[in-house]
Design an enzyme around this catalytic site. Sequence first.
Site, short mmCIF file in Angstrom:
data_model
loop_
_atom_site.label_atom_id
_atom_site.label_comp_id
_atom_site.label_asym_id
_atom_site.label_seq_id
_atom_site.Cartn_x
_atom_site.Cartn_y
_atom_site.Cartn_z
N LYS A 35 14.16 -17.10 -14.49
CA LYS A 35 15.39 -17.85 -14.76
C LYS A 35 15.61 -18.12 -16.25
CE LYS A 35 13.34 -22.44 -13.71
NZ LYS A 35 12.03 -21.95 -13.23
N PHE A 36 14.55 -18.00 -17.05
CA PHE A 36 14.69 -18.18 -18.50
C PHE A 36 14.55 -16.88 -19.28
CE2 PHE A 36 13.06 -22.49 -17.22
CZ PHE A 36 14.30 -23.11 -17.30
N CYS A 79 0.85 -1.19 0.00
CA CYS A 79 0.00 0.00 0.00
C CYS A 79 0.88 1.24 0.00
CB CYS A 79 -0.90 -0.02 1.23
SG CYS A 79 -1.82 1.52 1.45
N CYS A 132 -7.48 -0.25 0.64
CA CYS A 132 -7.60 -0.35 2.09
C CYS A 132 -8.21 0.94 2.66
CB CYS A 132 -6.24 -0.61 2.72
SG CYS A 132 -5.13 0.82 2.71
N GLU A 143 9.20 -0.13 -11.91
CA GLU A 143 7.93 -0.31 -12.61
C GLU A 143 6.72 -0.14 -11.69
OE1 GLU A 143 9.36 -3.27 -16.24
OE2 GLU A 143 8.28 -4.14 -14.54
N GLU A 202 15.42 -0.81 -19.59
CA GLU A 202 15.38 -2.27 -19.75
C GLU A 202 15.01 -2.61 -21.18
OE1 GLU A 202 12.96 -4.57 -17.11
OE2 GLU A 202 13.58 -3.45 -15.33
#
Length: 691
Positions: A363-364, A123, A165, A158, A314
Amino acid sequence: MTMKFPAISGKLPVFMHGADYNPEQWLHDPAILQEDIRLMKLANCNVMSVGIFSWGKLEPEEGVFTWDWLDQVLDLLVKNGIYVWLATPSGARPAWMSEKYPEVLRVEKNRQRNLHGMRHNHCLTSPVYREKVRMMNSKLAERYSFHPAVLGWHVSNEYGGECHCEYCQDAFRSWLKQKYGTLEALNQAWWTTFWSHTFTSWSQVESPAPHGEMMVHGHNLDWRRFVSDQTIDFFRHEIQPLKAVNPDLPCTANMMDLFYGLDYREFAKAVDVVSWDAYPTWHSESSETGVASWFAFNHDLFRSLKKKPFMLMESTPSQTNWQRTSKLKRPGMHRLSSLQAVAHGSDTVQYFQWRKSRGSSEKFHGAVVDHVGHEHTRVFQDVASLGRTLGELTEVLGTTVPAEAAILFDWDNRWAVLDAQGPRNGGIHYEETVVQHYRALWQLGVPTDIIGAFDSLNRYKLLIAPMVYLLREETGRKLTEYVKQGGTLLVTYWSGVVDEHDLCHLTGCPGPLREVTGIWAEEIDSLHDHDHNGLIFQQENPLGLKGSYTVHELCERIHCEGAEILAAYSSDFYAGDPVLTVNRFGEGKAYYLAARVKEDEFYEMLYARIVSETGVLKCLDSTLPKGVSVEMRTDGTHDYLFVLNFSGQEALVDLDDRAYSDLESGQVVQHRLQLPVHGSTVLKRKTLVNV
């Protein structure tokens, strides 16, 4: 006249080339760090983003901080000439925090609090979370703000998502009170007399919920604005302790491909430099034109947010692991896609990730260093080669894109269009429509800015406003004055329908643009996916255009109120009615396109004629092969042309009579340029630009 910005960091006045680096995943094997340094040098990398998800290693238990590993990493990197964007780790909190302070976890629309896990599952209003972030960032700033490795702050990662809430409900009510002042004003703006939804107490107002209220469009729109503002407020909260220690270090937050949830135009005001993450789905079709133009639009959007160079924070050096089909980049594509970002204004090429994780969900995902752990891979060599190329392009650093055309694109209009419950709820295709207009300019080699309603229009000869459904009265006056003073405006169907509260204009569509366009849009017809109509150009029309084209999805019935008919519908009960018009107003012109035309060729032909008529700058005075784009940056003395082949086949590009040289090799290039599949070349010439 110089048209050049200083380097993002004076420590590294060259193109930044590097990756997200996660050494905390490899602390069990100290040899990995030494090997990474060797490989970074081989890959011609000069910058790394470090610490993005490191909270668990930096503060393994509450109040216990461990800095030795990060000290070692930063010292070793800078000793070897590699610099760092140091991250704040707020994108993912440690498990001990979620267990001890469950209020930091988000509550979903259904009012259910999440369990610990994932990223951005926190939050942004929580006092506890804000205090923990303030404490962490203060300690990071005190320890590393003047470290010689650190170029700037990579704040969180990001940003996105929302929380429902009670803290957020209270903050939403406070936001509304500040905006509207009284319940009477809120009720009027939201038109709550509909379905007897009038609020009589602020406590009755809640965020939209699937088991509650979701049909008051002004409510939905303001909630989206609030979520965006609250996220920006959290970002400002994050950077306050960083700036307090060293205000000279730039702060950025990596944004995402045309992200829906946050108004990046507002967010950009809070960052020092814009950065974003680009992951195209290359090789999904024989030609890369569709994907390339979509990402060209995004690059131009992010550059336009601050009108200066941005960062490609990125990208992937190979494939992703999350796209529906994760294709390998074909030979040449890594260079091509990276240079596309540079061509549109990026002063960096950075990747996720440096070294592939051994476990968990990424991992890939592509990386510079594969699990095999050495440099003898195709991907590594592609990255090293690009690093050498970027080293040859240093004079391009900081240069600008001299756009004289612009497209209007605003987040609150986007939110309102997609929430409208209007003529086509099964796919109104707002974003696709905007990019279809953009793609025509891209294919023509016309540099283009992506601007908002509050931006200045003075520099533009051509302004395109596709589906400006939400149009403020003041924006209408601004666009009218733009045309009156000599600008050329093109507006499409489904424009000028509502005001900033999502309340319908009562003066007839296109609302505040009715006078300048010289038309009245009486009603709009929605076509089924299998339906179509047609557009036929009038004989002897002022643009001199001919032929017929397919119309689909949306067709407005418009009446001319001073505008001249350029083309008419070919069928249905409104056959013969105007579909494309032009209105001469003051010193300028306003075109109105009343329907969505299917063929890209229509837009290319239309804009080619308008660009020629208005004298809008083109990168190259020649006709480009389909799928080949030419982008330009300039320093006011020299132009740098990026000739990029997305056609999926070999291409020949005719050059004009000016003198060109290959920026990398220095060789003279004359008359014609031959590009292989996925080929890319950077040309240099003396400038004729005067903007």
